[in-house]
Motif scaffolding. Structure first.
Motif, mmCIF file in Angstrom:
data_model
loop_
_atom_site.group_PDB
_atom_site.id
_atom_site.type_symbol
_atom_site.label_atom_id
_atom_site.label_comp_id
_atom_site.label_asym_id
_atom_site.label_seq_id
_atom_site.Cartn_x
_atom_site.Cartn_y
_atom_site.Cartn_z
ATOM 1 N N ARG A 69 -43.486 25.771 5.964
ATOM 2 C CA ARG A 69 -44.847 25.253 5.807
ATOM 3 C C ARG A 69 -45.880 26.031 6.606
ATOM 4 O O ARG A 69 -47.058 26.046 6.251
ATOM 5 N N ARG B 272 -37.700 19.510 -6.262
ATOM 6 C CA ARG B 272 -39.016 19.326 -5.643
ATOM 7 C C ARG B 272 -39.978 20.425 -6.094
ATOM 8 O O ARG B 272 -41.149 20.164 -6.380
ATOM 9 N N GLN C 160 -54.236 15.663 -1.325
ATOM 10 C CA GLN C 160 -53.612 16.054 -0.064
ATOM 11 C C GLN C 160 -53.642 14.947 0.981
ATOM 12 O O GLN C 160 -52.661 14.732 1.700
ATOM 13 N N ALA D 19 -41.102 24.985 -2.810
ATOM 14 C CA ALA D 19 -40.926 23.683 -2.165
ATOM 15 C C ALA D 19 -40.802 23.824 -0.652
ATOM 16 O O ALA D 19 -41.371 23.030 0.105
ATOM 17 N N GLU D 20 -40.069 24.831 -0.196
ATOM 18 C CA GLU D 20 -39.935 25.040 1.248
ATOM 19 C C GLU D 20 -41.287 25.393 1.869
ATOM 20 O O GLU D 20 -41.575 25.013 3.003
ATOM 21 N N ARG E 180 -44.292 24.423 0.715
ATOM 22 C CA ARG E 180 -45.210 23.277 0.661
ATOM 23 C C ARG E 180 -44.728 22.114 1.525
ATOM 24 O O ARG E 180 -45.533 21.445 2.171
ATOM 25 N N GLU E 181 -43.422 21.859 1.512
ATOM 26 C CA GLU E 181 -42.913 20.637 2.137
ATOM 27 C C GLU E 181 -41.766 20.856 3.114
ATOM 28 O O GLU E 181 -41.319 19.903 3.749
ATOM 29 N N GLY E 182 -41.272 22.084 3.232
ATOM 30 C CA GLY E 182 -40.052 22.300 3.988
ATOM 31 C C GLY E 182 -40.189 23.202 5.191
ATOM 32 O O GLY E 182 -41.174 23.158 5.935
ATOM 33 N N LEU F 267 -43.502 19.961 -8.072
ATOM 34 C CA LEU F 267 -44.758 20.479 -7.533
ATOM 35 C C LEU F 267 -45.484 21.360 -8.545
ATOM 36 O O LEU F 267 -46.708 21.274 -8.697
ATOM 37 N N SER G 25 -34.907 22.691 5.218
ATOM 38 C CA SER G 25 -35.012 21.256 5.470
ATOM 39 C C SER G 25 -34.898 20.462 4.173
ATOM 40 O O SER G 25 -34.885 19.234 4.196
ATOM 41 N N LEU G 26 -34.805 21.168 3.034
ATOM 42 C CA LEU G 26 -34.709 20.500 1.737
ATOM 43 C C LEU G 26 -33.346 20.678 1.083
ATOM 44 O O LEU G 26 -32.920 19.840 0.291
#
Length: 504
Positions: free
Chosen positions: A204, A483, A22, A196-197, A199-201, A487, A475-476
């Motif tokens: 979060r 993604r 992380q 994915a959204e 974790r990263e988008g 992951l 955002s992805l």
């Protein structure tokens, strides 16, 4: 009962490895601070993980510092290589990464609809092998696949779904055979996009939310209390089959025609654009629909930024009357825009079970084609002069790939208003049952609409539901599936590699 020494060591090792994943490289002192462990315990776990080949010294913490305390430890990224696949009706996207998720090579391989099952599988498998070779990977440890359709919760296999290419179902087995020792897993594409959204988008900060996928077709993924919910048969999120008001038929067990898909699939969006006087998308698919939605959103944003918001008007799809910017368009009128009303040649957008979400899409049905034909006349223009809009393809009212045709601001606002009405119909049903508090508009279309479309949907939802719900844009976008596949592959590989030796 206190943990045994071996169990305590395993737990400490796992915590340290997760922190290195992380946070990136850390010193022993930073590990001590973040874990709360004693200095001797941290020294032991660093020595143990280094000896096992999981971590190594990757640098020093400062140019002026030297010695053991300044060493930066990081995960040995080359310990394993991973592959992620986004399987689509028309091809496959592939990437290969190292153990920490750094992308080393990527490829995109089109697969024609006329390719047989065997040749199509061979093309996809060969693409994975070529990409792995380009990445310098001798072997792949884990392969994560995102695919449309239902995943059997008991077996983890892609179920036989009408309308999906047969090679989709055979791909995982072929990869397992050609990549001995690799762990191959398949997950529904919309579920991966939601992960994915989260974790990263755009989600979060949310443990509970719904992702509404808007692309070639439509689908949804549900995350409640941080857990992805699949349902008893793996079909949670089959929103394309949701019966909605205003359509001329009801969906069936094998065909989502007449369901929510008929309002918001790519073919329906393309037909709506043409009926309202906007140029037709270059292609009747997710990217094509996203292109016209993006131009409409940009045009609306430019008007708002220019201080002309007070004159922006959104008309109903039937052209009867004008509404203020925040006022809702009647759903029945919106559906009629590509349904039974209006000029000849504009039929209802057809749909068949196939690609998007969990298996419902429209491969560019006859309604879209009919609408494009109508656009070749006076309708398919910038909506004002009867001549083709600037930036359209071959003067036929079709938005050229990558084109940035200027759109009439009133027509753009009207188009987004009707589209927001349609999306809100499905979102309101989801909110009434799940009360997620947050809905992310994902896929190519959701990302293309951006904050403008998200705000319009939220305004309509506020009038339709007593449950407070925030609507956000992805955002992805279309990259979310790939993604998410990466992951999940990384997590599975690390779960195995980071486990104590006796459990590997």
């Amino acid at each position: 009962m206190p943990a045994s020494p071996s169990t305590a060591r395993a737990i400490n090792d796992r915590v340290a490895l997760r922190l290195l994943q992380q946070e990136g490289p850390l010193t022993a002192g930073q590990l001590k601070q973040l874990t709360g462990l004693s200095r001797p315990t941290v020294a032991d776990l660093v020595e143990r993980l280094t000896a096992s080949g999981l971590i190594t010294v990757v640098g020093e913490s400062g140019e002026q510092r030297r010695g053991p305390n300044a060493r930066l430890y990081g995960i040995v990224a080359g310990r394993a290589h991973l592959a992620a696949l986004d399987v689509r009706t028309e091809g496959v996207l592939v990437l290969v990464s190292d153990l920490v998720g750094r992308v080393l090579a990527e490829a995109s391989v089109p697969i024609g609809g006329d390719a047989g099952t065997g040749p199509a599988v061979e093309q996809a498998v060969a693409a994975v092998e070529r990409t792995a070779k380009e990445a310098g990977a001798d072997r792949l440890h884990t392969v994560g696949i995102g695919a449309p359709g239902l995943i059997d919760p008991a077996t983890g296999d892609l179920r036989d779904s009408a309308g999906l290419p047969a090679w989709h179902r055979n791909l995982a087995a072929a990869l397992q055979e050609r990549l001995p020792g690799a762990r191959v897993t398949v997950e529904n594409e919309t579920n991966l996009a939601a992960l994915a959204e989260q974790r990263e988008g755009a989600a979060r900060d949310r443990d509970t939310f719904v992702l509404l996928w808007l692309g070639h077709g439509v689908g949804a993924a549900v995350v409640l209390d941080g857990i992805l919910r699949r349902g008893a048969s793996g079909g949670t999120g089959e929103i394309g089959f949701l019966p909605v008001p205003g359509t001329t038929s009801l969906p069936s067990a094998t065909d989502c025609d007449g369901g929510f898909h008929s309002l918001t699939g790519a073919a329906a969006i393309g037909a709506l654009a043409v009926r309202l006087g906007l140029p037709a998308p270059a292609t009747p698919d997710g990217p094509g629909a996203a292109a016209i939605v993006r131009r409409a959103s940009e045009t609306t944003t430019e008007r708002l930024d220019g201080g002309d918001a007070g004159t922006a008007r959104v008309t109903s799809a039937t052209g009867r009357g004008r509404l203020t910017p925040g006022e809702s368009v009647p759903v029945a009128g919106a559906v009629a825009a590509d349904g039974g009303e209006g000029p000849a040649g504009a039929g209802r957008a057809a749909a068949s079970p196939a690609e998007a979400g969990h298996g419902c899409s429209a491969p560019g049905g006859s309604a879209f084609v009919d609408a494009v034909v109508a656009a070749d006349g006076d309708v398919g223009t910038n909506g004002l002069t009867g001549s083709p809009a600037a930036g359209t393809d071959a003067g036929r009212g079709r938005l050229a790939p990558g084109g940035s045709a200027p759109l009439d601001a009133d027509l753009a606002a009207r188009f987004l208003g009707v589209l927001a009405d349609r999306i809100a119909v499905g979102v309101a049903s989801v909110v009434a049952v799940l009360d997620p508090g947050c809905v992310v508009l994902g896929g190519e279309v959701g990302q293309a609409g951006g904050a403008v479309l998200a705000r319009l949907v939220q305004e309509r939802l506020r009038r339709m539901s007593p449950l407070a719900t925030e609507v956000r844009a992805s955002s992805l976008g279309g990259t979310a599936v790939l993604r998410g596949a990466l992951l999940t592959a990384r997590e599975r590989a690390q779960d195995e590699l980071f486990a104590p030796p006796e459990r590997r």
